[in-house]
Design a protein around this motif. Structure first.
Motif, PDB file in Angstrom:
ATOM      1  N   GLY A   1      41.995  38.397  35.963  1.00  0.00           N
ATOM      2  CA  GLY A   1      42.744  37.274  36.525  1.00  0.00           C
ATOM      3  C   GLY A   1      42.135  36.727  37.806  1.00  0.00           C
ATOM      4  O   GLY A   1      42.732  35.883  38.470  1.00  0.00           O
ATOM      5  N   TYR A   2      40.940  37.179  38.146  1.00  0.00           N
ATOM      6  CA  TYR A   2      40.284  36.716  39.380  1.00  0.00           C
ATOM      7  C   TYR A   2      40.151  35.194  39.378  1.00  0.00           C
ATOM      8  O   TYR A   2      39.672  34.624  38.394  1.00  0.00           O
ATOM      9  CB  TYR A   2      38.894  37.359  39.514  1.00  0.00           C
ATOM     10  CG  TYR A   2      38.298  37.061  40.872  1.00  0.00           C
ATOM     11  CD1 TYR A   2      38.519  37.914  41.948  1.00  0.00           C
ATOM     12  CD2 TYR A   2      37.579  35.889  41.100  1.00  0.00           C
ATOM     13  CE1 TYR A   2      38.031  37.611  43.202  1.00  0.00           C
ATOM     14  CE2 TYR A   2      37.084  35.581  42.347  1.00  0.00           C
ATOM     15  CZ  TYR A   2      37.313  36.449  43.393  1.00  0.00           C
ATOM     16  OH  TYR A   2      36.838  36.146  44.630  1.00  0.00           O
ATOM     17  N   SER A   3      40.504  34.522  40.485  1.00  0.00           N
ATOM     18  CA  SER A   3      40.448  33.051  40.444  1.00  0.00           C
ATOM     19  C   SER A   3      40.139  32.377  41.781  1.00  0.00           C
ATOM     20  O   SER A   3      40.331  31.178  41.923  1.00  0.00           O
ATOM     21  CB  SER A   3      41.772  32.513  39.902  1.00  0.00           C
ATOM     22  OG  SER A   3      42.825  32.833  40.783  1.00  0.00           O
ATOM     23  N   THR A   4      39.647  33.128  42.765  1.00  0.00           N
ATOM     24  CA  THR A   4      39.402  32.526  44.079  1.00  0.00           C
ATOM     25  C   THR A   4      37.902  32.444  44.354  1.00  0.00           C
ATOM     26  O   THR A   4      37.181  33.434  44.201  1.00  0.00           O
ATOM     27  CB  THR A   4      40.076  33.371  45.182  1.00  0.00           C
ATOM     28  OG1 THR A   4      41.453  33.529  44.865  1.00  0.00           O
ATOM     29  CG2 THR A   4      39.932  32.705  46.545  1.00  0.00           C
ATOM     30  N   PHE A   5      37.432  31.250  44.762  1.00  0.00           N
ATOM     31  CA  PHE A   5      36.003  31.067  45.020  1.00  0.00           C
ATOM     32  C   PHE A   5      35.761  30.396  46.360  1.00  0.00           C
ATOM     33  O   PHE A   5      36.585  29.620  46.828  1.00  0.00           O
ATOM     34  CB  PHE A   5      35.378  30.229  43.893  1.00  0.00           C
ATOM     35  CG  PHE A   5      35.350  30.979  42.592  1.00  0.00           C
ATOM     36  CD1 PHE A   5      34.270  31.777  42.254  1.00  0.00           C
ATOM     37  CD2 PHE A   5      36.444  30.928  41.740  1.00  0.00           C
ATOM     38  CE1 PHE A   5      34.276  32.505  41.071  1.00  0.00           C
ATOM     39  CE2 PHE A   5      36.453  31.650  40.554  1.00  0.00           C
ATOM     40  CZ  PHE A   5      35.361  32.435  40.222  1.00  0.00           C
TER      41      PHE A   5
END
Ligand code: AMP
Length: 281
Positions: free
Chosen positions: A102-106
């Motif tokens: 679920g990783y979603s930060t960039f």
């Protein structure tokens, strides 16, 4: 020397060092370490009480048709090199430790990343900024070490650290080369014997360009033409770019009179190699 696979282990170790009042240096790498990486570790060992080397082939900085899967890996050799160089901890996480479900930060950057390598590698610097931010948050180093070999990356990281107030000193280190001038790179292992010989054309061309500038040539186009001509004389070489840019903004310059970065990316067979020189003012 310890090898840690989890963020938790790194945090606990760094916490202990901090209790003792020790300074911490970080050398981020993708592994398959060579003398270039070692020069960064050596410098970090000189300037910090404890040194962390991260070895992580970061999937988010590779494009879909790039060499993430085939990128060379040799953890045993890497650990031995780190230990011999005096590192205290190697952080070697699996991709799912760094990028949980679920990783979603960039972390992205609007300047500096559009030209040079960013043109052919549009998501590359987003991946680099993201993983380096994560490593900075995990290790919380006093200083972090990056090679001038990846000059655009060095400029991008310096800028990111200022923009995001990381409070970490970024130390740029000179390019380490093979005896014949080829910049050391983990990707040099992809080259067959003919390609390895052809690859020396990058440094040969850059050396001629630099000489021309040192002899007084101010016209960037003329210098680029010299460099391009030499690279094109090598049948196995195909130019991705030859650029002369301002070393602060990374915008193309007409005159070589200021602080400049002269950078090339060249395919030798299927392998994309980069090299550069910087003239500081
Ligand atoms: P990499 O493992 O290719 O991501 O590189 C890790 C770090 O080592 C980066 O900061 C690179 O710029 C640096 N590095 C790689 N090759 C060299 C070299 N030949 N000389 C100096 N630094 C290098």
């Amino acid at each position: 020397m310890k090898v840690a696979g989890t963020v938790k282990e790194v945090r606990e170790q760094v916490k202990e060092w901090r209790k003792e009042g020790l300074s911490v240096g970080l050398v981020p790498t993708m592994g398959y370490l060579h003398e270039g990486h070692k020069s960064l570790i050596d410098r970090a060992v000189k300037e910090n009480d404890r040194v962390v080397v991260s070895v992580f082939v970061n999937p988010t900085q590779f494009g879909p048709n790039e060499d993430f899967e085939s990128y060379p890996r040799d953890m045993e050799k890497d650990s031995a090199l780190c230990e011999a160089a005096g590192a205290a901890l190697v952080f070697h996480p699996e991709p799912d430790e760094m990028y949980v479900d679920g990783y979603s930060t960039f972390v992205d950057m609007n300047t500096l990343t559009g030209g040079l390598c960013g043109k052919t590698r549009p998501i590359h610097f987003r991946g680099v900024c993201t993983v380096v931010s994560k490593l900075f948050n995990i290790v919380t180093p006093d200083r972090a070490y990056f090679g001038q070999k990846d000059a655009q990356q060095l400029a991008v990281i310096k800028h990111m650290v200022t923009d995001l107030n990381f409070g970490i000193e970024i130390v740029g280190c000179p390019i380490i080369r093979e005896q014949d001038g080829l910049a050391k790179s983990s990707r040099n292992t992809y080259l067959n014997a003919d390609e390895r010989a052809a690859a020396t054309v990058l440094n040969k061309a850059l050396t001629e360009g630099k000489k021309q500038i040192e002899a007084g040539e101010k016209d960037a186009e003329k210098v680029k033409k010299t460099i391009t001509g030499i690279i094109e004389s090598e049948p196995l070489a195909k130019i991705d770019y030859v650029e002369i840019v301002d070393w602060k903004t990374l915008e193309p310059v007409e005159s070589t009179g200021g602080a400049i970065l002269c950078a090339v990316a060249v395919y030798i067979g299927k392998t994309r190699l980069i090299d550069n020189f910087i003239i500081e003012k």
